[in-house]
Design an enzyme around this catalytic site. Structure first.
Site, mmCIF file in Angstrom:
data_model
loop_
_atom_site.group_PDB
_atom_site.id
_atom_site.type_symbol
_atom_site.label_atom_id
_atom_site.label_comp_id
_atom_site.label_asym_id
_atom_site.label_seq_id
_atom_site.Cartn_x
_atom_site.Cartn_y
_atom_site.Cartn_z
ATOM 1 C CG HIS A 170 61.741 -48.649 -4.980
ATOM 2 N ND1 HIS A 170 60.869 -47.616 -5.299
ATOM 3 C CD2 HIS A 170 62.391 -48.253 -3.855
ATOM 4 C CE1 HIS A 170 60.995 -46.646 -4.401
ATOM 5 N NE2 HIS A 170 61.906 -47.011 -3.522
ATOM 6 N NE ARG B 210 63.827 -50.149 -9.697
ATOM 7 C CZ ARG B 210 63.953 -48.917 -9.226
ATOM 8 N NH1 ARG B 210 62.897 -48.134 -9.128
ATOM 9 N NH2 ARG B 210 65.120 -48.454 -8.826
ATOM 10 C CG ASN C 147 58.913 -44.968 -7.151
ATOM 11 O OD1 ASN C 147 58.627 -45.843 -6.333
ATOM 12 N ND2 ASN C 147 60.156 -44.538 -7.323
ATOM 13 C CG ASP D 127 65.111 -46.875 -0.817
ATOM 14 O OD1 ASP D 127 64.122 -47.151 -1.516
ATOM 15 O OD2 ASP D 127 65.765 -45.808 -0.955
#
Length: 449
Positions: free
Chosen positions: A65, A67, A97, A313
């Site tokens: 991620h 961001r 996400n 992750d």
């Protein structure tokens, strides 16, 4: 323009389950030759003496991620990809996400555009599924996109796919590899309310693995697997955290033939619930870090090939955010810079061989996602390579952390192994703690019928 030529000599080359002493010739973006001994045939050849260091394929991290867009106070593709190459990760697959979420083709291409301008590591992105975007899912080109990500628990925004009929329709309709986050929301909600009634917002962090419990993980993982078996979908279960879940997976056939696969992350292999007292919310992840017994069972499944891939992750938050009380502290932490050194430390401790590390962090992600010409040290493959000095200790501290968030759960840890050189598509991008040519990255492509 004449392609640049680099000759790496005297390396311990780790590839395909073996270690051998040899040389590598890089011409342009590709590995031209792998041999016991290669001579420089002109003065144009840049020779690097590996001096007995270990030469690994660049690691492929199948779950990060970074961001961007929308959460750039925590991280950016530029900042985190630089941390990745410093840690020997030359390719990454990033999750949907962000804000806005990557649930339309337009938003997906916007992220590819950002990466094309700023990423130091090769890149691809997961497309995000929701309860109502099947039409968009069916537009995704499987040759140019890593796969589909579904949150079956712990989602952000509207990305929780909790409509059973929709979920089955997605599984039946797409040929994309489906990666899933598996935690049962109803179980977590029930557990959370119990501890919230008892403690209020300041729930002691040690209860995190009881709130996001073994039962929540197993219930969701087992349901996803049953649905994949029913529909024939290609399923990859992200970040296993419990010993019980490992029993759902098989090592009876080669990875290339598996329809259902699994991943484990660095934090679930390194930490246990005994570390909460010292690390607090810095090791608050979803799924939660659980017991020492769970950690040992994850190691067993990794080493016997029921678990196929090691990933990070990587999910940074600011230190200010992580310093909040339990209910307000977000889950996730930064890992790409320290993942490979952590696994090499486990090698020093006799837990895993270097060959197995390469299999799980380089070869298997390439096989599982069908990444074209990466993940191995082979003639004709892209020259994504990492030189490692196994005996050059360093300690993680604020001065050498490269994440934009500026902290690491490994702060204070001394690693015996150091990444000294990283090559991306034939370019030396990182050498002895300095970045050199960081604009060599390319979009990953996938060899799928």
């Amino acid at each position: 323009m004449k392609p640049k030529i680099i000759l790496i000599k005297n390396a311990h080359i780790v590839n395909d389950g073996a270690i051998f002493n040899g040389d590598i010739l890089i011409e342009g973006e590709y590995i031209k030759e792998v041999s016991d001994s290669i001579s420089a045939k002109s003065s144009d050849v840049h020779v690097i003496d590996a001096e007995g260091k270990y030469l690994l394929p660049g690691a492929i991290d199948d779950q990060v991620h970074f961001r961007e867009p929308g959460l750039t106070q925590k991280a950016t593709i530029e900042s985190e990809s630089k941390a990745a190459i410093a840690g020997g990760i030359t390719s990454f697959i990033e999750m949907p996400n962000t804000y806005p979420q990557t649930t339309t083709i337009d938003k997906l291409e916007e992220k590819f555009d950002i990466a094309s301008k700023t990423s130091s590591a090769n890149y691809s992105f997961m497309f995000g599924g929701t309860n109502d975007n099947l039409e968009e899912i069916l537009k995704v080109d499987a040759h140019n996109v890593a796969g589909l990500k579904l949150f079956l628990g712990s989602s952000t925004g509207n990305m929780l796919v909790d409509d059973t009929a929709v979920l089955e329709k997605i599984f039946k309709s797409t040929k994309l590899l489906i990666s899933v986050h598996c935690e049962d929301e109803a179980t977590i909600k029930k557990n959370f309310e119990e501890y919230l009634d008892k403690f209020g917002d300041d729930i002691p962090i040690k209860y995190h693995p009881l709130i996001r419990s073994q039962e929540a993980c197993y219930l969701s993982s087992s349901k996803a697997i049953k649905l994949a078996e029913k529909t024939g979908a290609r399923l990859h279960v992200f970040h296993l955290s419990t010993g019980k879940e490992t029993k759902l997976f098989s090592n009876k056939i080669p990875l290339k033939d598996k329809k259902i696969t699994a991943e484990v992350c660095i934090h679930h292999l390194w930490f246990s619930d005994k570390d909460y007292d010292k690390k607090g919310t810095l090791i608050k992840w979803n799924p939660a870090v659980k017991t020492e017994e769970d950690r040992e069972k994850l190691w067993e499944a990794l080493l016997d090939d029921r678990i196929d891939v090691i990933a990070t992750d990587h999910a940074p938050h600011t230190l200010e955010e992580k310093s909040n009380v339990y209910t307000k502290a977000p889950s996730g932490g930064p890992l790409v810079q320290h993942a490979l050194p952590a696994m090499l430390e486990m090698h020093h401790k006799g837990k895993i061989s270097i060959e197995k590390i390469v299999e799980k962090m380089c070869h298997n992600p390439a096989i599982l996602f069908q990444v074209e010409k990466r993940g191995y040290i082979k003639e004709g493959y892209f020259a994504d390579l990492v030189l490692v000095d196994l005996n050059n200790p360093w300690t993680v501290n604020k001065d050498n952390i490269l994440y934009k968030c500026g902290w690491s759960p490994f702060e204070g840890t001394t690693f015996r192994s150091r990444i000294t050189h990283t090559f991306v598509n034939g370019s030396l991008v990182y050498q002895n703690s300095k970045f050199i040519d960081v604009k060599a990255a390319k979009r990953l492509t996938f060899n799928r019928s």
